[in-house]
Write a protein that holds these residues in place. Structure first.
Motif, PDB file in Angstrom:
ATOM      1  N   LYS A 163      -0.898  -6.628  16.047  1.00  0.00           N
ATOM      2  CA  LYS A 163      -1.191  -5.453  15.209  1.00  0.00           C
ATOM      3  C   LYS A 163      -2.292  -4.629  15.851  1.00  0.00           C
ATOM      4  O   LYS A 163      -3.332  -5.172  16.241  1.00  0.00           O
ATOM      5  CB  LYS A 163      -1.610  -5.872  13.798  1.00  0.00           C
ATOM      6  N   HIS A 189      -5.197  -1.781  15.581  1.00  0.00           N
ATOM      7  CA  HIS A 189      -6.035  -0.827  14.859  1.00  0.00           C
ATOM      8  C   HIS A 189      -6.366   0.225  15.913  1.00  0.00           C
ATOM      9  O   HIS A 189      -6.913  -0.118  16.967  1.00  0.00           O
ATOM     10  CB  HIS A 189      -7.322  -1.475  14.357  1.00  0.00           C
ATOM     11  N   ASP A 198      -2.132  -0.566  11.879  1.00  0.00           N
ATOM     12  CA  ASP A 198      -3.065  -0.258  10.795  1.00  0.00           C
ATOM     13  C   ASP A 198      -3.727   1.051  11.203  1.00  0.00           C
ATOM     14  O   ASP A 198      -4.592   1.079  12.065  1.00  0.00           O
ATOM     15  CB  ASP A 198      -4.095  -1.389  10.653  1.00  0.00           C
ATOM     16  N   GLU A 255       0.641   0.172   7.949  1.00  0.00           N
ATOM     17  CA  GLU A 255      -0.451  -0.234   7.054  1.00  0.00           C
ATOM     18  C   GLU A 255      -1.484   0.877   6.858  1.00  0.00           C
ATOM     19  O   GLU A 255      -2.006   1.428   7.821  1.00  0.00           O
ATOM     20  CB  GLU A 255      -1.104  -1.480   7.672  1.00  0.00           C
ATOM     21  N   GLU A 256      -1.771   1.159   5.662  1.00  0.00           N
ATOM     22  CA  GLU A 256      -2.887   1.998   5.193  1.00  0.00           C
ATOM     23  C   GLU A 256      -3.141   3.280   5.972  1.00  0.00           C
ATOM     24  O   GLU A 256      -4.264   3.517   6.425  1.00  0.00           O
ATOM     25  CB  GLU A 256      -4.168   1.140   5.142  1.00  0.00           C
ATOM     26  N   GLU A 278      -4.490  -2.948   0.355  1.00  0.00           N
ATOM     27  CA  GLU A 278      -5.404  -3.921   0.955  1.00  0.00           C
ATOM     28  C   GLU A 278      -6.805  -3.830   0.356  1.00  0.00           C
ATOM     29  O   GLU A 278      -7.411  -4.844   0.026  1.00  0.00           O
ATOM     30  CB  GLU A 278      -5.477  -3.673   2.457  1.00  0.00           C
ATOM     31  N   ARG A 311       0.176  -7.254  -0.424  1.00  0.00           N
ATOM     32  CA  ARG A 311      -0.971  -7.616   0.406  1.00  0.00           C
ATOM     33  C   ARG A 311      -2.020  -8.268  -0.471  1.00  0.00           C
ATOM     34  O   ARG A 311      -2.321  -7.773  -1.574  1.00  0.00           O
ATOM     35  CB  ARG A 311      -1.561  -6.326   1.004  1.00  0.00           C
TER      36      ARG A 311
HETATM   37 MG    MG Z   1      -5.926  -3.377   7.256  1.00  0.00          MG
END
Ligand code: MG
Length: 381
Positions: free
Chosen positions: A169, A171, A206, A232-233, A258, A280
């Protein structure tokens, strides 16, 4: 059985991580850092422990709320203790956080496990003894050879595969990085990683947590083309209707929430509203293991996976007692840091990973942290 004491030890250790002005972790020079260990003791001398950030277990919270609720109670009455603490949150004017509830609740689980001679994941009822991990990178930065360019992410992804990770994942870049946020840069990094690892490795993003609907939709459609596993988000989670709109407009699974407050209540609303395809939870986000189990079971009841947010012994425990979740989040990872290095205050990492990318659960009684009490007691602040 009665709880007779709650204590907090604050100790120093050496850290090589620093936080930027927005709170994201990055590699930094070795420096003195502080950590806390919360300990609950019962009347036969049994103890349960949980590591915590110092600010989460400040003395006035322990004296004003935790001791007030816990002392005299049976340490096995976790649900009642948790409900009473959760009730106190309203009257604490926000001081008693979900994270504080989580630390106390996990110390109670640890005490129960140690008393019964069982790892907590066996006490709850295990589904598996090892869990595949995804490598979760730190946010992007502007360090040469770090995570400053799409090529950096690609190179690091290759290294992660070599270490054994079977899923990754990203970021990507967030403020205060000078060029962030930028959805086009996110896509470049995601494309570079997909190119580097090939079509069969599950990848997740993310994203910057404050994109507009139009940026979030554009980015999501690009991730679909790259075959990403979840999204994600990308927006502020306070707007649940924006997530319902996004999920309705994308095929890629949207995961969340989250960071939204409201524990299992919020997760139920998101599922009902169609605002997520994957649910989540994380022990620190919703107040501990018990409330996380409610969310995992809620999601399972809707035929939905619930992926656990964050690492550590408590979150690893959750991933070992669920069928409806694929991974343990191992990180945050960065090319300049050795995640496998054991912190001075532990005797072993709680989440050792083998060469096939599986994290193995500790067989020690309790939550799974092999705490180095000698180190902690010699470095008290
Ligand atoms: Mg996150």
């Amino acid at each position: 059985m009665k709880i007779v004491d709650i204590g907090v030890r604050v100790f120093r250790h050496v850290s090589t991580q620093v936080r930027d002005s927005d709170g994201h972790s990055h590699p930094g020079d070795a420096h003195d850092a502080r950590q806390a260990l919360l300990t609950i003791t019962d009347d036969d001398g049994s103890e349960g422990h949980c590591l915590s950030p110092v600010q989460v277990v400040r003395p006035h919270l322990i004296d004003g709320f935790v001791r007030h609720v816990l002392v005299g109670q049976d340490p096995f009455d976790r649900e009642r203790i948790w409900q009473e603490l959760a009730h106190w949150q309203r009257g604490s004017t926000g001081q008693l956080s979900d994270r504080a509830l989580a630390i106390v609740e996990m110390a109670l689980w640890d005490l129960a496990g140690r008393k019964l001679g069982l790892p907590v994941y066996k006490l709850i009822g295990a589904y598996r003894d090892k869990v595949p991990a995804y490598g979760s990178t730190m946010c992007g930065d502007e360090m040469k050879g770090g995570l400053a360019t799409p090529e950096d992410y690609a190179r690091y992804a290759e290294w992660l595969l070599g270490r054994g990770y079977k899923a990754i994942k990203l970021h990507t870049w967030m403020k205060p990085v000078s060029f962030a946020p930028d959805p086009r840069m996110d896509v470049k990094a995601c494309a570079a990683v997909r190119e580097a690892v090939g079509p069969d490795i599950p990848l997740m993003l993310d994203a910057y947590h404050g994109y507009s609907r139009s940026d979030a939709l554009w980015l999501g459609r690009e991730l679909q083309k790259l075959g990403y596993y979840w999204y994600e988000e990308p927006m502020n989670e306070a707007s649940m209707s924006s997530y319902a709109w996004l999920a309705a407009n994308l095929d890629i699974p949207v995961i969340g929430p989250e960071c939204m407050e409201g524990k299992f209540h919020t997760r139920a609303e998101w599922i009902k509203a169609g605002a997520c395809d994957l649910s989540r939870t994380g022990v620190h986000d919703v107040g501990g293991i018990g409330p996380s189990l409610k969310i995992i079971h809620l999601a399972e009841s809707f035929g939905m996976d619930c992926e656990v947010h964050g690492g550590g012994a408590g979150n690893l425990t959750l991933t070992a007692v669920q069928k409806n979740g694929r991974w343990y989040e191992r990180g945050l990872l960065h090319p300049f840091l050795d995640y496998d290095e054991v912190p001075e205050y532990l005797n072993a990492r709680p989440d050792p990973m083998d060469a096939d990318g599986f994290v193995h659960l500790s067989r020690l009684p309790g939550l799974g942290d092999d705490i180095n009490f000698e180190y902690i007691n010699s470095n008290l602040v």
